[in-house]
Motif scaffolding. Structure first.
Motif, PDB file in Angstrom:
ATOM      1  N   MET A  79     -12.614  11.379  -5.665  1.00  0.00           N
ATOM      2  CA  MET A  79     -12.261  12.781  -5.954  1.00  0.00           C
ATOM      3  C   MET A  79     -11.270  13.266  -4.923  1.00  0.00           C
ATOM      4  O   MET A  79     -11.334  12.893  -3.759  1.00  0.00           O
ATOM      5  N   ALA A  80     -10.332  14.117  -5.381  1.00  0.00           N
ATOM      6  CA  ALA A  80      -9.597  14.912  -4.409  1.00  0.00           C
ATOM      7  C   ALA A  80     -10.505  16.098  -4.094  1.00  0.00           C
ATOM      8  O   ALA A  80     -10.939  16.808  -4.996  1.00  0.00           O
ATOM      9  N   HIS A  81     -10.835  16.272  -2.826  1.00  0.00           N
ATOM     10  CA  HIS A  81     -11.639  17.421  -2.426  1.00  0.00           C
ATOM     11  C   HIS A  81     -10.684  18.484  -1.928  1.00  0.00           C
ATOM     12  O   HIS A  81      -9.950  18.265  -0.962  1.00  0.00           O
ATOM     13  N   ILE A  82     -10.648  19.603  -2.621  1.00  0.00           N
ATOM     14  CA  ILE A  82      -9.723  20.675  -2.271  1.00  0.00           C
ATOM     15  C   ILE A  82     -10.517  21.863  -1.768  1.00  0.00           C
ATOM     16  O   ILE A  82     -11.432  22.341  -2.448  1.00  0.00           O
ATOM     17  N   GLN A  83     -10.170  22.319  -0.574  1.00  0.00           N
ATOM     18  CA  GLN A  83     -10.785  23.546  -0.061  1.00  0.00           C
ATOM     19  C   GLN A  83      -9.738  24.629  -0.154  1.00  0.00           C
ATOM     20  O   GLN A  83      -8.722  24.577   0.519  1.00  0.00           O
ATOM     21  N   LEU A  84      -9.990  25.570  -1.038  1.00  0.00           N
ATOM     22  CA  LEU A  84      -9.034  26.638  -1.302  1.00  0.00           C
ATOM     23  C   LEU A  84      -9.472  27.903  -0.595  1.00  0.00           C
ATOM     24  O   LEU A  84     -10.660  28.242  -0.593  1.00  0.00           O
ATOM     25  N   ASN A  85      -8.507  28.587  -0.023  1.00  0.00           N
ATOM     26  CA  ASN A  85      -8.774  29.927   0.497  1.00  0.00           C
ATOM     27  C   ASN A  85      -7.670  30.833  -0.026  1.00  0.00           C
ATOM     28  O   ASN A  85      -6.485  30.529   0.152  1.00  0.00           O
ATOM     29  N   SER A  98      -9.638  11.873  -8.944  1.00  0.00           N
ATOM     30  CA  SER A  98      -8.491  11.115  -8.435  1.00  0.00           C
ATOM     31  C   SER A  98      -8.964   9.693  -8.143  1.00  0.00           C
ATOM     32  O   SER A  98     -10.172   9.465  -8.053  1.00  0.00           O
ATOM     33  N   PRO A  99      -8.047   8.752  -8.009  1.00  0.00           N
ATOM     34  CA  PRO A  99      -8.472   7.357  -7.826  1.00  0.00           C
ATOM     35  C   PRO A  99      -9.268   7.161  -6.552  1.00  0.00           C
ATOM     36  O   PRO A  99      -8.896   7.641  -5.485  1.00  0.00           O
ATOM     37  N   GLU A 100     -10.381   6.475  -6.669  1.00  0.00           N
ATOM     38  CA  GLU A 100     -11.189   6.072  -5.532  1.00  0.00           C
ATOM     39  C   GLU A 100     -10.844   4.615  -5.206  1.00  0.00           C
ATOM     40  O   GLU A 100     -10.194   3.943  -6.011  1.00  0.00           O
ATOM     41  N   LEU A 130     -11.316  17.524  -7.817  1.00  0.00           N
ATOM     42  CA  LEU A 130     -10.363  17.169  -8.862  1.00  0.00           C
ATOM     43  C   LEU A 130     -10.368  15.648  -8.951  1.00  0.00           C
ATOM     44  O   LEU A 130     -10.123  14.972  -7.935  1.00  0.00           O
ATOM     45  N   LEU A 132      -3.663  25.015 -10.841  1.00  0.00           N
ATOM     46  CA  LEU A 132      -4.183  23.638 -10.955  1.00  0.00           C
ATOM     47  C   LEU A 132      -4.246  23.201 -12.410  1.00  0.00           C
ATOM     48  O   LEU A 132      -4.288  24.040 -13.301  1.00  0.00           O
TER      49      LEU A 132
END
Lengths: 259, 272
Positions: free
Chosen positions: A1-7, A25-27, A23, A114
């Motif tokens: 996973m893409a880990h996205i931290q949004l602020n 994504s390739p692992e 989101l 996104l």
């Protein structure tokens, strides 16, 4: 996973807020086995689960305390985890408009920034405890936005409990700010059953919140809601929710790929 | 303004990596001052600036040390800040493929994930020190991808920098033999920015707009002055600015602003 931290700044909340997003994504295994095609397809979007935390928790809780990332990655679904403090996912009487934020502003913002699908059939909402109540409340108030909703150990009918349990320790000043809690069970009265998302409830048999779930299910069946209820051994704990979220993911109408 | 901090597995690097993405969005300033937020709508495509760190740095540097988020919001430009270790923006001889990651994998992810323009005229790359060299290198290696590049206190003549490090005049974390197979022979290779400029000229490929800035008390000042002359001799159009200052964040925080003012932004498109 893409880990996205949004602020970002929220006009409903009148302040900056944190959101955790997974989101697909390739692992490493996808890379090693040459399985990169399912990801990043231009013009395609991801199905999305809005996943809500419980009282005293925040947008990081699901990330830190469960293996959700692995389960969601397997199923190639995006997950959005906002913060709602202890607002019961309502527009607070004297405070931030968390209901508007989660049901309207946040999805609007994410659809612009996104690759998340706008379609109802690709959008789902779930949560634990206070978040279970929130998921069902939002599903019943905004049935056109979600195809399915799930409640894990949901606080669906707090009046059915003998005491307010863990809510007793919430500061009075904060509870006054929230105002009267619109219980999910009371929202059943006004729904158009034909238009509702399909619903799933889970609860542990040793969970103090069990009466909430039994009373909600009873009323929901009386009104003819499309709802499934599963009890299993367990209490109000992350051990239970880490297991139960897998059941939720298996039950959701996921296409397991970009749409 | 919105900040996305992303972590994912990179198939080029073969390990996890992080980067920051700034996306302009309605903020409290716009709300309170009743400014126009209509730019933020579905289908918006922001110009994008890839912003590179220097030696010893990572994806957090620009965010922590400067007001980059404010400048991005002001210009309505998306900014991407990746990590490149101490690679000098190469696919390392012994190490990881940072050049491939930065020119292929990362832009591909950014373009498929965020509301950014994929047009050359809207794509820029900038950096400080090692990243100043990196910005010019990326733009000159892929001139069809980048409209403009910016070097702040950049190591723009790598051969001269290596000589300075080897002779003990400059310290750096660079184990040149890890980065290059033949560090003694980088002239007239793809690590040599002037070679790339001449090659692009000979092959009739575009030359990106170049902005070069360096402080007059910076240890890289003389290297930058010499590079400016070399570019002029080659007929490479560029903007060279010098100001009082040393090799520090005060200089870079100030001069990234001047550089962003210089960028050929087509902001009128956002207002349509």
């Amino acid at each position: 996973m893409a880990h996205i931290q949004l602020n970002f700044f929220s006009s409903s909340l009148r302040k900056n807020t944190d959101v955790n997003i997974f989101l697909p994504s390739p692992e490493p295994d996808d890379y090693l086995f040459g399985q990169l095609e399912p990801f990043y397809q231009k013009g395609k979007k991801y199905q999305t689960i809005y996943l809500l935390h419980g009282s005293y928790d925040d947008c990081h809780s699901w990330v830190r305390k469960s293996s959700l990332e692995r389960y969601a990655q397997e199923r190639k679904v995006a997950v959005v985890m906002p913060t709602a403090e202890n607002s019961m996912y309502q527009n607070m009487k004297y405070g931030e408009d968390y209901e508007t934020f989660i049901a309207k502003e946040l999805p609007e913002f994410l659809h612009i920034t996104l690759p998340l699908s706008r379609e109802r059939e690709d959008t789902f909402i779930a949560g634990l405890s206070m978040g279970g109540g929130g998921a069902f409340s939002l599903a019943m108030k905004y049935p056109d936005k979600y195809a399915a909703a799930a409640s894990l150990s949901g606080g669906l009918d707090m009046k059915s409990l003998k005491s307010e349990a863990h809510l007793e320790k919430m500061p009075v000043s904060y509870r006054n700010a929230v105002g009267n809690h619109e219980a999910a069970i009371d929202l059943i009265d006004n729904v158009d059953v034909k238009k509702l998302p399909k619903m799933l409830m889970t609860c542990g048999t040793e969970d103090f919140i069990l009466p909430c779930n039994r009373s909600f299910y009873k009323k929901a069946k009386e009104y003819g809601l499309d709802i499934v209820y599963k009890e299993s051994p367990g209490a109000h704990t992350w051990e239970f929710w880490d297991q139960s979220i897998k059941e939720v993911l298996d039950w959701l109408p996921l296409l397991q790929g970009m749409v | 303004m919105a900040l996305f901090q992303c972590s994912l597995f990179s198939t080029s690097l073969c390990f996890g990596t992080s980067f920051h993405v700034i996306i302009p969005s309605p903020d409290s300033d716009e709300l309170m001052n009743k400014k126009d937020s209509s730019y933020f709508k579905e289908g918006v495509e922001f110009p994008v600036l890839y912003l590179l760190h220097g030696a010893y740095g990572d994806y957090t540097d620009w965010q922590r040390q400067t007001g980059i988020e404010r400048y991005a919001q002001k210009h309505k430009i998306a900014v991407v800040m990746p990590s490149a270790s101490n690679s000098f923006y190469q696919d390392m001889h012994r190490g990881s493929a940072y050049y491939t990651y930065l020119t292929e994998e990362l832009p591909s992810f950014i373009e498929r994930t965020f509301p950014v323009s994929t047009r050359r005229e809207d794509t820029f790359v900038a950096g400080l020190s090692m990243g100043g060299y990196g910005a010019l290198r990326l733009a000159l290696m892929c001139p069809e991808k980048y409209q403009a590049c910016i070097s702040l206190s950049g190591a723009v003549d790598l051969e001269q920098l290596m000589e300075a490090v080897n002779s003990g005049n400059v310290t750096g974390p660079f184990q040149w033999h890890n980065i290059f197979e033949h560090p003694e022979g980088i002239r007239n290779t793809e690590a040599d920015l002037f070679y790339l400029m001449e090659r692009n000229q000979k092959q009739n490929r575009p030359i990106p707009d170049i902005f070069q800035s360096c402080g007059t008390e910076d240890f890289l000042y003389s290297i930058n002055v010499a590079a400016d002359k070399k570019m002029t001799d080659l007929g490479i159009r560029h903007t060279f600015e010098t100001h009082p200052g040393v090799h520090d964040w005060d200089y870079w925080d100030l001069h990234i602003q001047r550089a962003m003012d210089w960028l050929p932004l087509n902001n009128h498109k956002l207002e349509e």
